[in-house]
Design an enzyme around this catalytic site. Structure first.
Site, PDB file in Angstrom:
ATOM      1  N   GLY A 266      76.203  63.867  46.907  1.00  0.00           N
ATOM      2  CA  GLY A 266      75.007  64.709  46.932  1.00  0.00           C
ATOM      3  C   GLY A 266      73.802  63.992  47.517  1.00  0.00           C
ATOM      4  O   GLY A 266      72.882  64.641  48.029  1.00  0.00           O
TER       5      GLY A 266
ATOM      6  N   GLU B 278      74.150  64.502  51.109  1.00  0.00           N
ATOM      7  CA  GLU B 278      73.872  65.925  51.353  1.00  0.00           C
ATOM      8  C   GLU B 278      72.376  66.215  51.281  1.00  0.00           C
ATOM      9  O   GLU B 278      71.848  66.999  52.071  1.00  0.00           O
ATOM     10  CB  GLU B 278      74.646  66.778  50.347  1.00  0.00           C
TER      11      GLU B 278
ATOM     12  N   ALA C 117      75.357  63.422  43.112  1.00  0.00           N
ATOM     13  CA  ALA C 117      75.086  64.240  41.930  1.00  0.00           C
ATOM     14  C   ALA C 117      75.472  63.403  40.716  1.00  0.00           C
ATOM     15  O   ALA C 117      76.264  62.469  40.812  1.00  0.00           O
ATOM     16  CB  ALA C 117      75.918  65.513  41.990  1.00  0.00           C
TER      17      ALA C 117
ATOM     18  N   GLU D 299      83.389  62.273  47.289  1.00  0.00           N
ATOM     19  CA  GLU D 299      83.832  63.217  46.253  1.00  0.00           C
ATOM     20  C   GLU D 299      85.345  63.254  46.098  1.00  0.00           C
ATOM     21  O   GLU D 299      85.865  63.477  45.012  1.00  0.00           O
ATOM     22  CB  GLU D 299      83.312  64.635  46.574  1.00  0.00           C
TER      23      GLU D 299
HETATM   24  C1  HXC Z   1      75.884  59.070  37.533  1.00  0.00           C
HETATM   25  C2  HXC Z   1      75.823  56.990  38.469  1.00  0.00           C
HETATM   26  C3  HXC Z   1      76.177  57.517  39.726  1.00  0.00           C
HETATM   27  C4  HXC Z   1      76.377  58.913  39.815  1.00  0.00           C
HETATM   28  C5  HXC Z   1      75.953  55.400  39.917  1.00  0.00           C
HETATM   29  N1  HXC Z   1      75.681  55.674  38.643  1.00  0.00           N
HETATM   30  N2  HXC Z   1      76.258  56.502  40.596  1.00  0.00           N
HETATM   31  N3  HXC Z   1      75.682  57.759  37.390  1.00  0.00           N
HETATM   32  N4  HXC Z   1      76.223  59.642  38.697  1.00  0.00           N
HETATM   33  N5  HXC Z   1      76.663  59.528  40.960  1.00  0.00           N
HETATM   34  C6  HXC Z   1      75.315  54.747  37.591  1.00  0.00           C
HETATM   35  C7  HXC Z   1      76.486  53.934  37.089  1.00  0.00           C
HETATM   36  O1  HXC Z   1      77.239  54.657  36.152  1.00  0.00           O
HETATM   37  C8  HXC Z   1      75.782  52.756  36.480  1.00  0.00           C
HETATM   38  O2  HXC Z   1      75.237  53.085  35.227  1.00  0.00           O
HETATM   39  C9  HXC Z   1      74.610  52.548  37.410  1.00  0.00           C
HETATM   40  O3  HXC Z   1      74.422  53.784  38.102  1.00  0.00           O
HETATM   41  C10 HXC Z   1      74.864  51.474  38.461  1.00  0.00           C
HETATM   42  O4  HXC Z   1      76.068  51.762  39.100  1.00  0.00           O
HETATM   43  P1  HXC Z   1      77.223  50.674  39.323  1.00  0.00           P
HETATM   44  O5  HXC Z   1      78.452  51.423  39.632  1.00  0.00           O
HETATM   45  O6  HXC Z   1      77.266  49.736  38.189  1.00  0.00           O
HETATM   46  O7  HXC Z   1      76.671  49.906  40.615  1.00  0.00           O
HETATM   47  P2  HXC Z   1      77.511  49.245  41.804  1.00  0.00           P
HETATM   48  O8  HXC Z   1      78.658  48.468  41.257  1.00  0.00           O
HETATM   49  O9  HXC Z   1      76.502  48.524  42.649  1.00  0.00           O
HETATM   50  O10 HXC Z   1      78.119  50.453  42.617  1.00  0.00           O
HETATM   51  C11 HXC Z   1      77.242  51.344  43.275  1.00  0.00           C
HETATM   52  C12 HXC Z   1      78.033  52.609  43.734  1.00  0.00           C
HETATM   53  C13 HXC Z   1      78.787  53.196  42.525  1.00  0.00           C
HETATM   54  C14 HXC Z   1      79.025  52.196  44.827  1.00  0.00           C
HETATM   55  C15 HXC Z   1      77.030  53.566  44.329  1.00  0.00           C
HETATM   56  O11 HXC Z   1      77.854  53.343  41.435  1.00  0.00           O
HETATM   57  C16 HXC Z   1      79.409  54.523  42.810  1.00  0.00           C
HETATM   58  O12 HXC Z   1      80.487  54.563  43.405  1.00  0.00           O
HETATM   59  N6  HXC Z   1      78.772  55.608  42.337  1.00  0.00           N
HETATM   60  C17 HXC Z   1      79.321  56.920  42.459  1.00  0.00           C
HETATM   61  C18 HXC Z   1      79.159  57.417  43.887  1.00  0.00           C
HETATM   62  C19 HXC Z   1      79.755  58.808  44.044  1.00  0.00           C
HETATM   63  O13 HXC Z   1      80.962  58.999  43.775  1.00  0.00           O
HETATM   64  N7  HXC Z   1      78.934  59.802  44.447  1.00  0.00           N
HETATM   65  C20 HXC Z   1      79.362  61.146  44.540  1.00  0.00           C
HETATM   66  C21 HXC Z   1      79.087  61.854  43.249  1.00  0.00           C
HETATM   67  S1  HXC Z   1      79.744  63.484  43.247  1.00  0.00           S
HETATM   68  P3  HXC Z   1      75.883  52.591  33.823  1.00  0.00           P
HETATM   69  O14 HXC Z   1      74.847  52.987  32.824  1.00  0.00           O
HETATM   70  O15 HXC Z   1      77.147  53.350  33.684  1.00  0.00           O
HETATM   71  O16 HXC Z   1      76.086  51.128  33.983  1.00  0.00           O
HETATM   72  C22 HXC Z   1      78.663  64.359  44.142  1.00  0.00           C
HETATM   73  C23 HXC Z   1      79.061  65.776  44.304  1.00  0.00           C
HETATM   74  C24 HXC Z   1      78.048  66.551  45.037  1.00  0.00           C
HETATM   75  O17 HXC Z   1      77.667  63.923  44.611  1.00  0.00           O
HETATM   76  C25 HXC Z   1      78.381  67.976  44.935  1.00  0.00           C
HETATM   77  C26 HXC Z   1      77.232  68.867  45.231  1.00  0.00           C
HETATM   78  C27 HXC Z   1      75.925  68.386  44.880  1.00  0.00           C
END
Ligand code: HXC
Length: 291
Positions: free
Chosen positions: A142, A145, A99, A165
């Protein structure tokens, strides 16, 4: 440039990160446009609905606008009598990194609860036509999911699945604790949910989360092939089969077996059951009419 999300605009900030491939993404059924997904019909007979997440700069983070469009595309495919299966995919780098954290960052409990935040995500799990997730790259939070709401998961060799998360101070909210546990069992599900660690494609296959693993560049075509295979069967009977398998996650064994028996009996009310068995006896390929 920011795009204003279409629903819950009062509660949500505009989605950030403009998609790279906007202009070509046309709403196949009505000539309108999608901003966050590409929607097409694929396969030799154009009978496989194809949805590609298209927010590459944000690793396909699932903003509200994207999930609203997903619902519309799924509605269109459900209503399209030619479509017998649906494939959802992302890019080689990311199926979806979760998400949209930037969109969620400042939300409050009151907004979430009163607005029933993310309720519309459930549309993916209520589609009656078979849905295949083709997962390359990250399927996190997400994103994992979303894949698990689909009926079949195919993975590319470098796919990574996880529910991180916990590292954000929250927990899965779109079925992760439930579907992952049913798919891989308690120990691995607990480990992933409690540590935020990821598993690769092979471990996901061994644990039952995905059914097949392919080289990344073959993944989508293999998923389309699977969709075509499914679409060549009776759509009516496929819906019954999907309903019966899904009941295994909801009902007791006795209740599930009873439902299965009733649906099995019901297939005998269809022309397609008659055609299928007649074709076998006549040593020819069945021609199903979805009736
Ligand atoms: C918003 C995101 C994002 C996310 C990545 N980006 N994941 N933006 N929401 N979930 C954005 C980053 O901010 C960045 O943009 C760009 O994508 C590239 O990401 P990087 O981190 O620079 O890439 P990398 O170093 O290769 O790392 C990839 C990654 C990391 C390991 C996937 O991005 C990451 O850990 N993302 C979050 C994963 C996560 O925690 N997912 C769960 C979300 S909570 P900018 O513009 O900032 O450079 C969730 C809750 C669900 O899903 C609940 C119900 C639906």
């Amino acid at each position: 440039m920011a795009f204003l999300c279409r629903s819950a605009a009062v509660l949500l900030k505009p989605c950030r990160a403009a998609p790279a491939v906007v202009s070509a993404a046309r709403l196949y059924s009505s000539g309108g446009q999608y901003e966050y997904i590409v929607v097409e019909k694929r396969g030799e007979n154009k009978n496989v609905g194809f949805i590609q997440l298209n927010r590459p700069k944000a690793l396909n983070a699932l903003c509200d606008g994207l999930m609203t469009e997903m619902g519309k595309a799924l509605d269109a495919f459900e209503a399209d009598g030619d479509v017998g299966a649906i494939v959802i995919t992302g890019s080689e780098r990311a199926f979806a990194a979760g998400a949209d954290i930037k969109e969620m960052q400042n939300r409050t409990f009151q907004e979430n609860y009163s607005g029933n935040f993310l309720a519309h995500w459930n549309r993916v799990s209520t589609v009656r036509k078979p849905v295949i997730a083709a997962v390359n790259g990250f399927a996190l939070g997400g994103g994992c999911e979303l894949a698990m709401m689909c009926d079949i998961i195919y993975a590319g060799e470098k796919a990574q699945f996880g529910q991180p998360e916990i590292l954000l101070g929250t927990i899965p909210g779109a079925g992760g604790t439930q579907r992952l546990t049913r798919a891989v069992g308690k120990s691995l599900a607990m480990e992933l949910v409690l540590t935020g660690d990821r598993i690769g494609a092979q471990e996901a296959k061994q644990s039952g989360l995905v059914s097949k693993v392919f080289p990344a560049d073959q993944l989508v075509s293999e998923a389309i092939k699977c969709g075509e295979k499914i679409a060549s069967n009776s759509k009516l009977i496929s819906a019954m089969a999907k309903e019966a398998v899904n009941a295994a996650f909801e009902l007791t064994l006795a209740e599930g077996n009873r439902l299965e028996k009733r649906l099995f009996h019901a297939t005998f009310a269809t022309d397609d059951r008659k055609e299928g068995m007649t074709a076998f006896v006549e040593k020819r390929k069945a021609s199903f009419q979805d009736k």
